[in-house]
Design an enzyme around this catalytic site. Structure first.
Site, PDB file in Angstrom:
ATOM      1  N   ARG A 106     -13.780  -7.146  -1.080  1.00 19.44           N
ATOM      2  CA  ARG A 106     -13.133  -6.849   0.204  1.00 19.44           C
ATOM      3  C   ARG A 106     -12.566  -5.433   0.185  1.00 19.44           C
ATOM      4  O   ARG A 106     -11.958  -4.996  -0.788  1.00 19.44           O
ATOM      5  CB  ARG A 106     -12.023  -7.859   0.477  1.00 19.44           C
ATOM      6  N   VAL A 107     -12.778  -4.704   1.270  1.00 22.90           N
ATOM      7  CA  VAL A 107     -12.269  -3.345   1.405  1.00 22.90           C
ATOM      8  C   VAL A 107     -11.487  -3.256   2.709  1.00 22.90           C
ATOM      9  O   VAL A 107     -11.985  -3.658   3.763  1.00 22.90           O
ATOM     10  CB  VAL A 107     -13.409  -2.309   1.400  1.00 22.90           C
ATOM     11  N   GLY A 108     -10.280  -2.736   2.649  1.00 21.67           N
ATOM     12  CA  GLY A 108      -9.463  -2.568   3.836  1.00 21.67           C
ATOM     13  C   GLY A 108      -9.553  -1.172   4.404  1.00 21.67           C
ATOM     14  O   GLY A 108     -10.544  -0.464   4.212  1.00 21.67           O
ATOM     15  N   ASP A 109      -8.509  -0.749   5.078  1.00 27.15           N
ATOM     16  CA  ASP A 109      -8.526   0.549   5.753  1.00 27.15           C
ATOM     17  C   ASP A 109      -8.227   1.720   4.822  1.00 27.15           C
ATOM     18  O   ASP A 109      -8.641   2.850   5.084  1.00 27.15           O
ATOM     19  CB  ASP A 109      -7.503   0.559   6.894  1.00 27.15           C
ATOM     20  N   THR A 151      -0.311   1.845   6.502  1.00 30.87           N
ATOM     21  CA  THR A 151      -0.136   0.681   5.644  1.00 30.87           C
ATOM     22  C   THR A 151      -0.023  -0.557   6.524  1.00 30.87           C
ATOM     23  O   THR A 151       0.514  -0.490   7.618  1.00 30.87           O
ATOM     24  CB  THR A 151       1.121   0.808   4.758  1.00 30.87           C
ATOM     25  N   GLY A 152      -0.558  -1.673   6.053  1.00 25.99           N
ATOM     26  CA  GLY A 152      -0.476  -2.894   6.850  1.00 25.99           C
ATOM     27  C   GLY A 152      -1.732  -3.727   6.749  1.00 25.99           C
ATOM     28  O   GLY A 152      -2.464  -3.651   5.756  1.00 25.99           O
ATOM     29  N   THR A 195       0.848  -1.188   0.000  1.00 25.62           N
ATOM     30  CA  THR A 195       0.000   0.000   0.000  1.00 25.62           C
ATOM     31  C   THR A 195       0.888   1.244   0.000  1.00 25.62           C
ATOM     32  O   THR A 195       1.935   1.263   0.641  1.00 25.62           O
ATOM     33  CB  THR A 195      -0.886  -0.005   1.261  1.00 25.62           C
ATOM     34  N   GLY A 237      -5.161  -4.368   6.938  1.00 27.13           N
ATOM     35  CA  GLY A 237      -6.279  -3.438   6.935  1.00 27.13           C
ATOM     36  C   GLY A 237      -7.360  -3.725   7.946  1.00 27.13           C
ATOM     37  O   GLY A 237      -7.895  -2.800   8.570  1.00 27.13           O
TER      38      GLY A 237
END
Length: 302
Positions: free
Chosen positions: A198-201, A221-222, A170, A224
């Site tokens: 799927r949606v992360g942070d 970053t990481g 990211t 999510g």
């Protein structure tokens, strides 16, 4: 003081990929810094720096992003203006080369903050943001990675979230311009073999991105899912607000919260309202570069 800090992911970056990561974040910093020194806005600098990273196949953003379980690329991005508190974000978008540009367009030319999937792509076409085909986003490297994952029947999408060796490239940037305005942005292709949709942070304001002129700006970053659980970006902002404006300590303390409450991992770049920079990560490596008007030369690290 003007300041800019960029990141290109926090994970166990292999030795053979170190030079490409360092060169990538350095180039992004150079482009963003040129914007700031010429009197450009923090929002301009963040967008341009992230576009460089999205166009670089080294990173998991834009071209070269990870392929999901269905064999498609779905992109997420967000940007926030700390002066106006306006923000724009997109999630699960398949046909946009530079998601950060679309996120900015949503921030500045709509009443919305987050658009997803086909709706976000439609907005892009209606507002002159360049679209592309899936083939334009998929690289041979990621196609080979996806095929290898598909051949391993035991592979679970959870594997992409739990291991620090799994790439999490990211990208993000935080900037302060001559007017003292702060902006931050984040862009990603998610995780390898993620479930479709799927949606992360990264596209969630307060989780992956946050800016407030009175305090500072953050990009993360990481993993999510863990970042979302602790609202990571806003948590770091609040910690900075309470600790007297120390971005380094806020980033470090934010990671402590992430570990304690969600067993998470990743990295944070932060900038306070004086342009001072803080960076922290709990992964073996993190690609980052930064520059302020108090420095003679930029710093690049892994």
């Amino acid at each position: 003081m003007i300041s800019l800090v960029v990141h290109g992911g926090a994970w166990d970056i292999p030795d053979e990929l170190v030079d490409a990561h360092k060169a990538g974040v350095h180039q992004a910093l150079k482009i963003g810094w040129s914007v700031l020194t010429k009197g450009g806005t923090a929002v301009d600098a963040v967008e341009k720096a992230i576009m460089v990273l999205e166009d670089n196949e080294t990173f998991d953003a834009g071209t070269g992003s990870f392929i999901n379980m269905a064999g498609e690329v779905e992109l997420d991005a967000s940007i926030m203006n700390g002066r106006t508190f306006r923000a724009g974000a997109i999630a699960a978008v398949q046909n946009v080369k530079n998601p950060i540009t679309l996120a900015r367009k949503i921030m500045e030319e709509s009443e919305h903050i987050l658009l997803v999937g086909m709706g976000a792509t439609r907005f892009a076409r209606e507002h002159g943001v360049k679209t592309c085909s899936q083939d334009d986003l998929i690289t041979n490297r990621e196609l080979e990675r996806w095929r290898e994952i598909q051949s391993r029947k035991s592979f679970s999408t959870k594997d992409a979230f739990r291991r620090k060796k799994v790439p999490i490239d990211t990208v993000g940037a935080v900037a302060m311009d001559y007017q003292g305005n702060i902006a931050s942005g984040t862009s990603t292709g998610g995780t390898p073999n993620k479930y479709p949709g799927r949606v992360g942070d990264s596209p969630l304001i307060g989780c992956g991105t946050y800016s407030d002129n009175e305090i500072g700006g953050v990009s993360t970053t990481g993993w999510g899912e863990a970042m979302i659980k602790v609202v990571m970006a806003k948590t770091v902002i609040d910690l900075m607000d309470r600790n007297g404006g120390d971005p380094e300590k806020a980033a470090q303390d934010g990671l402590k919260v992430l570990i304690r409450k969600a067993e998470g991992y990743g990295g944070v770049i932060a900038l306070n309202n004086e342009g001072k920079i803080g960076i922290a990560h709990n992964t073996p490596r993190m690609a980052r570069a930064w520059m302020t008007s108090e420095m003679r030369t930029p710093l690049v690290a892994i």
